[in-house]
Every structure is written in structure tokens, then in C-alpha cells.
Write a protein that holds these residues in place. Structure first.
Motif, PDB file in Angstrom:
ATOM      1  N   MET A   1     -15.723  76.761  28.937  1.00 56.95           N
ATOM      2  CA  MET A   1     -15.250  77.432  30.120  1.00 56.95           C
ATOM      3  C   MET A   1     -14.328  78.554  29.687  1.00 56.95           C
ATOM      4  N   ASP A  88     -16.982  77.626  42.078  1.00 56.78           N
ATOM      5  CA  ASP A  88     -17.225  76.656  41.012  1.00 56.78           C
ATOM      6  C   ASP A  88     -17.522  77.387  39.716  1.00 56.78           C
ATOM      7  N   VAL A  89     -17.088  76.806  38.616  1.00 51.05           N
ATOM      8  CA  VAL A  89     -17.328  77.401  37.307  1.00 51.05           C
ATOM      9  C   VAL A  89     -18.804  77.286  36.934  1.00 51.05           C
ATOM     10  N   PHE A  90     -19.395  76.127  37.197  1.00 48.83           N
ATOM     11  CA  PHE A  90     -20.802  75.890  36.868  1.00 48.83           C
ATOM     12  C   PHE A  90     -21.635  76.006  38.139  1.00 48.83           C
ATOM     13  N   ARG A  91     -22.709  76.767  38.061  1.00 51.00           N
ATOM     14  CA  ARG A  91     -23.624  76.908  39.198  1.00 51.00           C
ATOM     15  C   ARG A  91     -25.010  76.451  38.767  1.00 51.00           C
ATOM     16  N   MET A 119     -21.329  68.218  35.315  1.00 56.03           N
ATOM     17  CA  MET A 119     -20.487  69.413  35.234  1.00 56.03           C
ATOM     18  C   MET A 119     -19.490  69.443  36.398  1.00 56.03           C
ATOM     19  N   ARG A 120     -19.918  69.024  37.573  1.00 54.50           N
ATOM     20  CA  ARG A 120     -19.025  69.001  38.745  1.00 54.50           C
ATOM     21  C   ARG A 120     -17.888  67.996  38.528  1.00 54.50           C
ATOM     22  N   GLU A 123     -15.453  69.528  36.123  1.00 59.00           N
ATOM     23  CA  GLU A 123     -14.686  70.601  36.758  1.00 59.00           C
ATOM     24  C   GLU A 123     -13.633  70.045  37.702  1.00 59.00           C
ATOM     25  N   TRP A 126     -10.671  69.047  35.683  1.00 61.90           N
ATOM     26  CA  TRP A 126      -9.968  70.267  35.272  1.00 61.90           C
ATOM     27  C   TRP A 126      -9.138  70.824  36.433  1.00 61.90           C
ATOM     28  N   ARG A 127      -9.742  70.924  37.617  1.00 65.23           N
ATOM     29  CA  ARG A 127      -9.032  71.454  38.785  1.00 65.23           C
ATOM     30  C   ARG A 127      -7.850  70.566  39.183  1.00 65.23           C
TER      31      ARG A 127
END
Length: 159
Positions: A1, A88-91, A119-120, A123, A126-127
Motif C-alpha cells: 500500500m 478503498d485502497v483495493f478495488r 484485502m477488505r 484494509e 489498517w483504517r
């Protein structure tokens, strides 16, 4: 990321403004000179923080930026979202449904993609971690010498 450089710049500027308190608004040019950053690009980051309600700006010759709220009420996630956006970072684009999956039955794709789900989850961790850390936490973790050096610098270079 990977986050943009603007996140680092925004966090350092917020920390600097927190150490300086509400004494006076600090112009972009002074912050840019302090960190040896390009003023025009730094100003874009500061404006994004202003729009997000993290900073407040005062126009005019004696204008500049201040924190809009107490350091305890500004999270690292607030700054990241203000500068890099809330997306979102990952799409997931569901490439599994193309190529080899094109001949698969539709029910196979009713469940979310395992990769997207993993991945969600990552994330969200992380958030949550960034949302749990405040500017006040950064202030507490920084050395007293750093804070004092910053205050002295801005007192010396006061208009």
C-alpha cells in the motif's frame, strides 16, 4: 500500500501547528520553508485539510493555517482521508469472471471474491489502527526537544 507524500506532509504540518498552538496562523510559505517543500503543492494539501475541517485558514497578509480542533480530536485516518481521499485502497474488478471464469455458472460468482474479502479485512485493520491514533498521541510520542526546537524556529522567523 502506498500513500501520497501529501499524507506525510499533512501530518507533519498538523503536528507543527499543534505544537505552536493558537498563537497565530502560520502561512503556507513558512511551513514550506521549514520542511523544504514546494509551497504550491503543500498549499494543496493544506487546503484539503481545511476542507475536511482539520485545519482552518485565515486569508490575508496575516493569514495562514491553524488546527481547527483539538489534537485529541484529529486522527491519523482523518488526515489520510482528507489528503488521499476516502476510497478503498483495493478495488476488485472481478477479473475472475473473465477469461477462465467466463464459462462458469453465475451462482459461482454470488459469493464475494476471496481476494477482495481478504484485502477488505486487511484494509479495515489498517483504517481502525489509523483511526485509533490521534495527533495528541503523536505529540506525546515525540521528543520534547523536537517540539521546543519547532517552537523556537517559528518564534525566530515570526513575521
Amino acid at each position: 500500500m502506498r500513500m501520497s507524500a501529501g499524507v506525510e506532509w499533512g501530518l507533519h504540518c498538523c503536528l507543527t501547528l499543534a505544537w505552536l498552538g493558537d498563537a497565530e496562523a502560520v502561512p503556507t510559505a513558512r511551513l514550506a520553508a521549514f520542511f523544504e517543500l514546494p509551497p504550491a503543492y503543500l498549499n494543496k494539501q493544506l487546503q484539503a485539510l481545511d476542507r475536511a475541517g482539520i485545519l482552518t485558514s485565515t486569508p490575508g497578509a496575516r493569514g495562514g493555517f491553524r488546527l481547527a480542533r483539538a489534537p485529541e480530536r484529529i486522527t491519523l485516518m482523518d488526515v489520510v482521508a482528507a489528503v488521499d481521499g476516502p476510497d478503498d485502497v483495493f478495488r476488485c474488478t472481478e477479473i475472475r469472471q473473465r477469461a477462465g471464469g467466463a464459462s462458469a455458472a453465475a451462482p459461482e460468482f454470488r459469493r464475494p471474491c476471496g481476494i477482495a474479502s481478504a484485502m477488505r479485512r486487511a484494509e479495515m485493520v489498517w483504517r481502525r489502527e489509523l483511526a485509533a491514533q490521534t495527533l495528541a498521541d503523536l505529540m506525546a510520542d515525540a521528543s520534547a526537544a523536537s517540539a521546543e526546537r519547532t517552537r523556537r524556529h517559528f518564534a525566530r522567523t515570526s513575521r
